[in-house]
Design an enzyme around this catalytic site. Structure first.
Site, PDB file in Angstrom:
ATOM      1  N   ASP A 206      52.805  34.631  30.001  1.00  0.00           N
ATOM      2  CA  ASP A 206      52.507  33.672  31.069  1.00  0.00           C
ATOM      3  C   ASP A 206      51.931  32.407  30.442  1.00  0.00           C
ATOM      4  O   ASP A 206      51.503  32.412  29.287  1.00  0.00           O
ATOM      5  CB  ASP A 206      51.464  34.263  32.032  1.00  0.00           C
ATOM      6  CG  ASP A 206      50.189  34.653  31.299  1.00  0.00           C
ATOM      7  OD1 ASP A 206      50.147  35.775  30.751  1.00  0.00           O
ATOM      8  OD2 ASP A 206      49.268  33.834  31.228  1.00  0.00           O
ATOM      9  N   ASP A 208      48.824  29.901  30.469  1.00  0.00           N
ATOM     10  CA  ASP A 208      47.429  30.052  30.863  1.00  0.00           C
ATOM     11  C   ASP A 208      47.055  29.025  31.941  1.00  0.00           C
ATOM     12  O   ASP A 208      47.759  28.028  32.146  1.00  0.00           O
ATOM     13  CB  ASP A 208      46.532  29.903  29.624  1.00  0.00           C
ATOM     14  CG  ASP A 208      45.249  30.686  29.762  1.00  0.00           C
ATOM     15  OD1 ASP A 208      45.307  31.881  30.119  1.00  0.00           O
ATOM     16  OD2 ASP A 208      44.173  30.113  29.519  1.00  0.00           O
TER      17      ASP A 208
END
Ligand SMILES: [Zn+2]
Length: 266
Positions: A206, A208
């Protein structure tokens, strides 16, 4: 049972070896995260520990890091591969990127980060935290496996178990750091203190929270992403294991040369 190479599997990465033997071990630092499985990948003998336990019972700040590295060394392991899930601090390194970091920043607190806490001071070099040989092999096989691959970069390790605030995340990014995780420290320094080679294979799951496009992340999303990529990760780890040098020529093994240790290493 002996093994040359250790693999410490991260979130979502709970098994590696089929047809392997399970060993229940303990150490002066208590038991490792789970039973250790020892088997072969090609001609190499490999010991595998799921970092969080198979049922993910240990959150990052409660992992028995000292026991895990000690257990591996006591089985004969001298080279360690550490696959883990990380968040990216750079929009261009999105989910699915493999980062093989060459630097680390410790933002943990309260974790025991040494074996040498009594019986005399032992100061090891940590200027270059990762094994140059292991890094080179991991980078070349990540590229061969058509991963979006980043050779080098800085992993900032946060205490967790919470994720970063946007301000923290922006601050990390502004420092030029590359990825953020919760387990790369003290694992890396403990490996160094035992004169082990240590290589991180960090899979970006992902962006951040402070990266412009990032929406923040949930743990379920991290695990779901990792689950979709775990077969590819296993292949990458297996390819890297097979290609690690049989004889170490890197500096990792001479970390403790000339240092008087308060006890014998296993
Ligand atoms: Zn090394």
């Amino acid at each position: 049972m002996r093994a040359d190479i250790g693999v410490i599997g991260g979130s979502g990465f709970y098994s590696l070896l089929d047809d392997a033997e399970e060993i229940t071990l303990t150490t002066p630092y208590g038991p490792p995260s789970d039973v250790v499985t020892v088997g072969r990948i090609g001609s190499r003998s490999v010991a595998f520990i799921p970092r969080h336990g198979r049922d993910h019972r240990f959150p990052p700040h409660r992992i028995p890091y000292r026991a895990n590295l000690w257990a591996l060394r006591s089985l004969g392991v001298r080279q360690v591969l550490a696959p883990s899930a990380v968040g990216s601090l750079k929009a261009e390194h999105g989910p699915g990127t493999i980062v093989v970091p060459d630097q680390i920043v410790d933002r943990t607190s309260g974790r025991v980060q040494t074996y040498y806490d009594m019986g005399g001071a032992v100061h090891v070099s940590f200027a270059d935290p990762y094994c140059p040989s292991g890094r080179a092999v991991a980078v070349s096989y990540a590229r061969a496996g058509e991963w979006n691959t980043v050779d080098g970069g800085t992993l900032v390790v946060i205490e967790g178990p919470r994720f970063s605030s946007r301000a923290e995340s922006r601050w990390f990014a502004a420092n030029g750091w590359t990825i953020v995780g919760m387990t790369g420290f003290p694992e890396s320094i403990l490996a160094r203190e035992l004169a082990l080679c240590y290589t991180s294979l960090s899979l970006v799951t992902d962006l951040d929270a402070g990266v412009e496009a990032g929406e923040g992340v949930t743990h379920d999303e991290v695990l779901a992403f990792f689950a979709r990529n775990v077969a590819r990760m296993r292949t990458l780890v297996a390819d890297t294991v097979k290609a690690l040098p049989e004889e170490r020529t890197c500096p990792c093994g001479s970390t403790l040369d000339g240092i008087k240790l308060p006890f014998d290493l296993p």
